[in-house]
Write an enzyme that holds these catalytic residues in place. Structure first.
Site, PDB file in Angstrom:
ATOM      1  N   HIS A  24     -34.233   0.853   5.094  1.00 52.48           N
ATOM      2  CA  HIS A  24     -34.431   0.195   6.384  1.00 52.48           C
ATOM      3  C   HIS A  24     -34.721   1.266   7.436  1.00 52.48           C
ATOM      4  O   HIS A  24     -34.155   1.232   8.533  1.00 52.48           O
ATOM      5  CB  HIS A  24     -33.174  -0.583   6.778  1.00 52.48           C
ATOM      6  CG  HIS A  24     -32.856  -1.715   5.855  1.00 52.48           C
ATOM      7  ND1 HIS A  24     -31.624  -2.319   5.811  1.00 52.48           N
ATOM      8  CD2 HIS A  24     -33.620  -2.369   4.957  1.00 52.48           C
ATOM      9  CE1 HIS A  24     -31.647  -3.291   4.904  1.00 52.48           C
ATOM     10  NE2 HIS A  24     -32.848  -3.337   4.382  1.00 52.48           N
TER      11      HIS A  24
HETATM   12  C1  FAD Z   1     -37.217  -1.042  -1.868  1.00 53.79           C
HETATM   13  C2  FAD Z   1     -37.061  -1.711  -0.522  1.00 53.79           C
HETATM   14  C3  FAD Z   1     -36.253  -2.828  -0.408  1.00 53.79           C
HETATM   15  C4  FAD Z   1     -36.116  -3.439   0.833  1.00 53.79           C
HETATM   16  N1  FAD Z   1     -35.394  -4.594   0.902  1.00 53.79           N
HETATM   17  C5  FAD Z   1     -35.375  -5.290   2.054  1.00 53.79           C
HETATM   18  C6  FAD Z   1     -34.758  -6.560   2.105  1.00 53.79           C
HETATM   19  O1  FAD Z   1     -34.263  -7.076   1.099  1.00 53.79           O
HETATM   20  N2  FAD Z   1     -34.749  -7.221   3.292  1.00 53.79           N
HETATM   21  C7  FAD Z   1     -35.315  -6.681   4.417  1.00 53.79           C
HETATM   22  O2  FAD Z   1     -35.265  -7.319   5.472  1.00 53.79           O
HETATM   23  N3  FAD Z   1     -35.897  -5.475   4.392  1.00 53.79           N
HETATM   24  C8  FAD Z   1     -35.982  -4.785   3.236  1.00 53.79           C
HETATM   25  N4  FAD Z   1     -36.639  -3.603   3.191  1.00 53.79           N
HETATM   26  C9  FAD Z   1     -37.217  -3.066   4.440  1.00 53.79           C
HETATM   27  C10 FAD Z   1     -38.401  -3.844   5.011  1.00 53.79           C
HETATM   28  O3  FAD Z   1     -39.266  -4.311   4.012  1.00 53.79           O
HETATM   29  C11 FAD Z   1     -39.150  -2.947   6.004  1.00 53.79           C
HETATM   30  O4  FAD Z   1     -38.234  -2.532   6.994  1.00 53.79           O
HETATM   31  C12 FAD Z   1     -40.312  -3.638   6.693  1.00 53.79           C
HETATM   32  O5  FAD Z   1     -41.275  -4.097   5.770  1.00 53.79           O
HETATM   33  C13 FAD Z   1     -40.986  -2.680   7.673  1.00 53.79           C
HETATM   34  O6  FAD Z   1     -42.009  -3.374   8.350  1.00 53.79           O
HETATM   35  P1  FAD Z   1     -43.077  -2.563   9.207  1.00 53.79           P
HETATM   36  O7  FAD Z   1     -44.101  -3.546   9.645  1.00 53.79           O
HETATM   37  O8  FAD Z   1     -42.356  -1.770  10.223  1.00 53.79           O
HETATM   38  O9  FAD Z   1     -43.718  -1.511   8.193  1.00 53.79           O
HETATM   39  P2  FAD Z   1     -44.344  -1.723   6.752  1.00 53.79           P
HETATM   40  O10 FAD Z   1     -43.896  -2.986   6.156  1.00 53.79           O
HETATM   41  O11 FAD Z   1     -44.095  -0.471   6.012  1.00 53.79           O
HETATM   42  O12 FAD Z   1     -45.904  -1.886   7.060  1.00 53.79           O
HETATM   43  C14 FAD Z   1     -46.709  -0.822   7.503  1.00 53.79           C
HETATM   44  C15 FAD Z   1     -48.129  -1.042   6.991  1.00 53.79           C
HETATM   45  O13 FAD Z   1     -48.977  -0.079   7.607  1.00 53.79           O
HETATM   46  C16 FAD Z   1     -49.853   0.463   6.643  1.00 53.79           C
HETATM   47  N5  FAD Z   1     -50.267   1.798   7.086  1.00 53.79           N
HETATM   48  C17 FAD Z   1     -49.491   2.903   7.160  1.00 53.79           C
HETATM   49  N6  FAD Z   1     -50.219   3.943   7.615  1.00 53.79           N
HETATM   50  C18 FAD Z   1     -51.455   3.488   7.858  1.00 53.79           C
HETATM   51  C19 FAD Z   1     -52.642   4.091   8.341  1.00 53.79           C
HETATM   52  N7  FAD Z   1     -52.680   5.384   8.677  1.00 53.79           N
HETATM   53  N8  FAD Z   1     -53.766   3.327   8.452  1.00 53.79           N
HETATM   54  C20 FAD Z   1     -53.741   1.997   8.101  1.00 53.79           C
HETATM   55  N9  FAD Z   1     -52.627   1.386   7.648  1.00 53.79           N
HETATM   56  C21 FAD Z   1     -51.493   2.112   7.525  1.00 53.79           C
HETATM   57  C22 FAD Z   1     -49.019   0.478   5.374  1.00 53.79           C
HETATM   58  O14 FAD Z   1     -49.817   0.578   4.217  1.00 53.79           O
HETATM   59  C23 FAD Z   1     -48.267  -0.825   5.490  1.00 53.79           C
HETATM   60  O15 FAD Z   1     -48.993  -1.892   4.929  1.00 53.79           O
HETATM   61  C24 FAD Z   1     -36.779  -2.930   1.981  1.00 53.79           C
HETATM   62  C25 FAD Z   1     -37.591  -1.801   1.854  1.00 53.79           C
HETATM   63  C26 FAD Z   1     -37.743  -1.206   0.616  1.00 53.79           C
HETATM   64  C27 FAD Z   1     -38.652  -0.016   0.492  1.00 53.79           C
END
Ligand code: FAD
Length: 581
Positions: free
Chosen positions: A515
């Protein structure tokens, strides 16, 4: 038949109902969003509701894969994962491969929601009231609750506090169609210890619960599945497009981005705003590559400074311990061998139910330890109905070495086990993300600094004791539950089950719930550590916002995605409001 539907939707096409373009169709869009996770996908959807705006969503990964749809199948360490790792440190992850905890991050439409554990759990009321007290107007619990509800389409079993849940949002929230018998025992043991069985997203977070999950019809409901299966001619989605920097003019105004696709570099302009939703690791990387970050660090790398800002600091996570295993006499838990049967596969193929429909069979509980300083629970325990002996791949996926596995879990192969992963909720240790180089393709340096603050370790020791209490409950004693007592390598000289032994074991077999958050902290202009303001605009740079997990100023209780969906829904509304005025 379930499998045919899955194949039709995810196996036979490449875009899964999401319209994508090879390249942007226009040189200029009103808004460019970078990253299609729980931050970026809702923003793309909500902004494209305004037909007068042109929206471009750029995602580094490709579409989701079919295997990601089946909750039980692990998808980390595949091409859908950036496969980051924390830097080795002296206080945590010591028993793992190369002394490094893994930091998986999703790389596809849907971002990390396509590889996560699917648990839907919001922060505690007080978390958001604290954000607001820090000068973040609009972020108190009463103000954010409508956005939690707006994002959610709940269809839950009792107990459920209905007035806290949304019914018409995009994110499907359900209980798993198949529940392990171990979950029922866990809940019963919780009651025996005096806890309520609660809807942890409702009135009361403290208590024992079955998991609420982001899923629909027995399949994963990722951010892209939820928000991007819309066909709007004013929304262009381009995959396999890695943004390498934000273009910023001499007046400190963001006017577009540069991105790389198939080894070619392109530029595209944003007439109104660029929105970074690349997640806690990549958003600070992009900010720093664009000249927004700590001056000394940017100077070191020869990057022209646009704005000296505390980007990359304040990295925080829910740190956890994965070395706690219990044995039972009877085979009521979730044995991999038992579920990998043709029968279980057939059940899933036909109905979308059975063990394959659950990401991990378990349950969870939130509680306050003696170290809690306010009303919030500072400890979460997550039930694992089956320890690593049941599925060694899960241990390897967390970085457990063959040597540790062979010593601790191999002797248990074929036996029935269960486990608990305690996790410090209000972790105080803070880490930092920095650039390894000026090349977007180089993984940033992630120094999570886990267990640096002794409080985080002591809460985990309390978590271990709590788990042992559960094992000693009458409910579990009926099955002869007992602590597995092979010592964890590195802690052999310490007395088994003493506090010092657990301190050592936790430092060896550390993990986090992945997280990661906080690296572009939200705060008012008076806060020198803040990167974005309470409307998520980057301080000192026009036309640029951050909408993802990086903006969280303080670590909330619970799992993260639900809170990010809320942030994205609220962020999109703030953007709409600011362009209407
Ligand atoms: C193994 C695991 C289990 C988890 N379990 C849970 C759970 O059960 N419940 C829960 O609530 N949370 C869980 N989480 C955490 C949760 O999934 C994340 O906190 C959440 O998805 C983050 O959202 P975000 O939009 O901030 O980033 P992300 O979901 O990481 O999205 C970022 C996106 O940006 C893209 N990106 C990055 N850099 C670039 C770039 N330079 N150019 C273009 N695109 C780019 C990436 O490819 C990605 O698609 C878990 C995480 C992991 C790894």
């Amino acid at each position: 038949i379930h499998i045919l539907r899955l194949l039709t939707e995810y196996g036979l096409t490449t875009t899964y109902g999401i319209r994508t373009e090879q390249l942007p169709r226009f040189n200029e869009y009103d808004f460019i969003i970078v990253g299609a996770g729980p931050g970026g996908s809702p923003v793309a959807n909500r902004l494209s509701e305004n037909k007068n705006w042109r929206i471009l969503l750029l995602e580094a990964g490709g579409p989701e894969g079919i295997l990601q749809q089946i909750p039980m199948l692990p998808t980390i360490n595949t091409k859908y994962d950036w496969q980051y790792k924390y830097e080795p440190r002296k206080k945590a992850c010591l028993g793992l491969r190369d002394r490094r905890c893994l930091c998986p991050k999703g790389k596809s439409l849907g971002g990390t929601s396509t590889i996560n554990g699917m648990v839907y759990s919001r922060g505690h009321k007080l978390d958001f009231d604290i954000w607001a007290e820090q000068g973040n107007y609009g972020w108190s619990y009463d103000e954010v609750l409508p956005y939690f509800k707006k994002s959610e389409r709940a269809n839950l079993r009792e107990p459920v506090d209905k007035s806290y849940h949304g019914k018409n949002g995009y994110v499907h929230v359900q209980n798993t169609p198949w529940r392990s018998p171990m979950t029922d025992l866990f809940l019963e043991a919780g009651k025996e210890l005096g806890y309520d069985i609660v809807d942890y997203n409702g009135r009361q977070q403290i208590g024992f619960s079955d998991n609420q999950l982001t899923m629909v019809n027995g399949t994963r409901c990722s951010a892209s599945k939820a928000y991007l299966r819309i066909r709007r001619s004013n929304l262009d989605i381009v995959t396999e497009a890695t943004v390498s920097r934000v273009l910023i003019d001499d007046n400190n105004h963001a006017y577009g981005v540069e991105f790389i696709k198939n080894n070619k570099t392109y530029r595209v302009n944003a007439g109104k705003e660029v929105i970074l939703s690349a997640g806690t690791i990549n958003t600070p990387q992009l900010l720093m590559l664009s000249g927004i970050g700590p001056k000394d660090h940017l100077d070191e790398l020869g990057i022209k400074v646009v704005k000296d800002a505390r980007v990359g600091y304040n990295l925080c996570d829910h740190v956890a311990f994965i070395g706690l295993t219990f044995l039972v006499n009877q085979s009521f838990t979730f044995l991999q061998q038992a579920i990998s049967t043709p029968g279980a596969a057939l059940q899933y193929a036909i109905n979308g139910t059975g063990p394959f429909s659950t990401p991990f069979p378990g349950g969870l509980a939130f509680t306050r330890t003696k170290f809690a300083t306010d009303a919030r629970p500072d400890l979460e325990i997550v039930l694992q109905a089956g320890s690593f002996n049941v599925d060694p791949r899960k241990g390897r996926a967390r970085g457990i070495t063959e040597e540790v596995y062979d010593t601790v879990w191999k002797p248990l192969e074929g036996q029935t086990t269960w486990g608990i992963w305690p996790s410090t909720q209000l972790a105080r240790s803070k880490g930092r993300v920095t650039l390894r180089s000026t090349n977007i393709k180089d993984h940033p340096i992630i120094d999570a600094n886990l267990l640096d603050d002794p409080n985080d370790l002591e809460v985990l020791v309390e978590g271990v004791k709590f788990a042992i209490e559960i094992s000693k409950s009458k409910t579990l004693q009926r099955y002869g539950s007992r602590l597995h007592d092979i010592k964890i390598p590195g802690c052999e000289t310490l007395e088994f089950n003493s506090d010092d032994y657990w301190r050592c074991a936790i430092r060896q077999l550390t993990t986090t719930f992945n997280h990661e958050m906080g690296t572009a902290k939200m705060g008012p202009a008076t806060d020198p550590t803040a990167v974005v303001d309470p409307e998520l605009r980057v301080h000192g740079v026009g036309g640029l916002r951050v909408i993802d997990a990086s903006i969280m100023p303080e670590v909330p209780v619970g799992h993260l995605a639900a809170t990010i969906y809320m942030i994205a829904e609220k962020g999109a509304d703030m953007i709409k409001q600011s362009w209407q005025n």
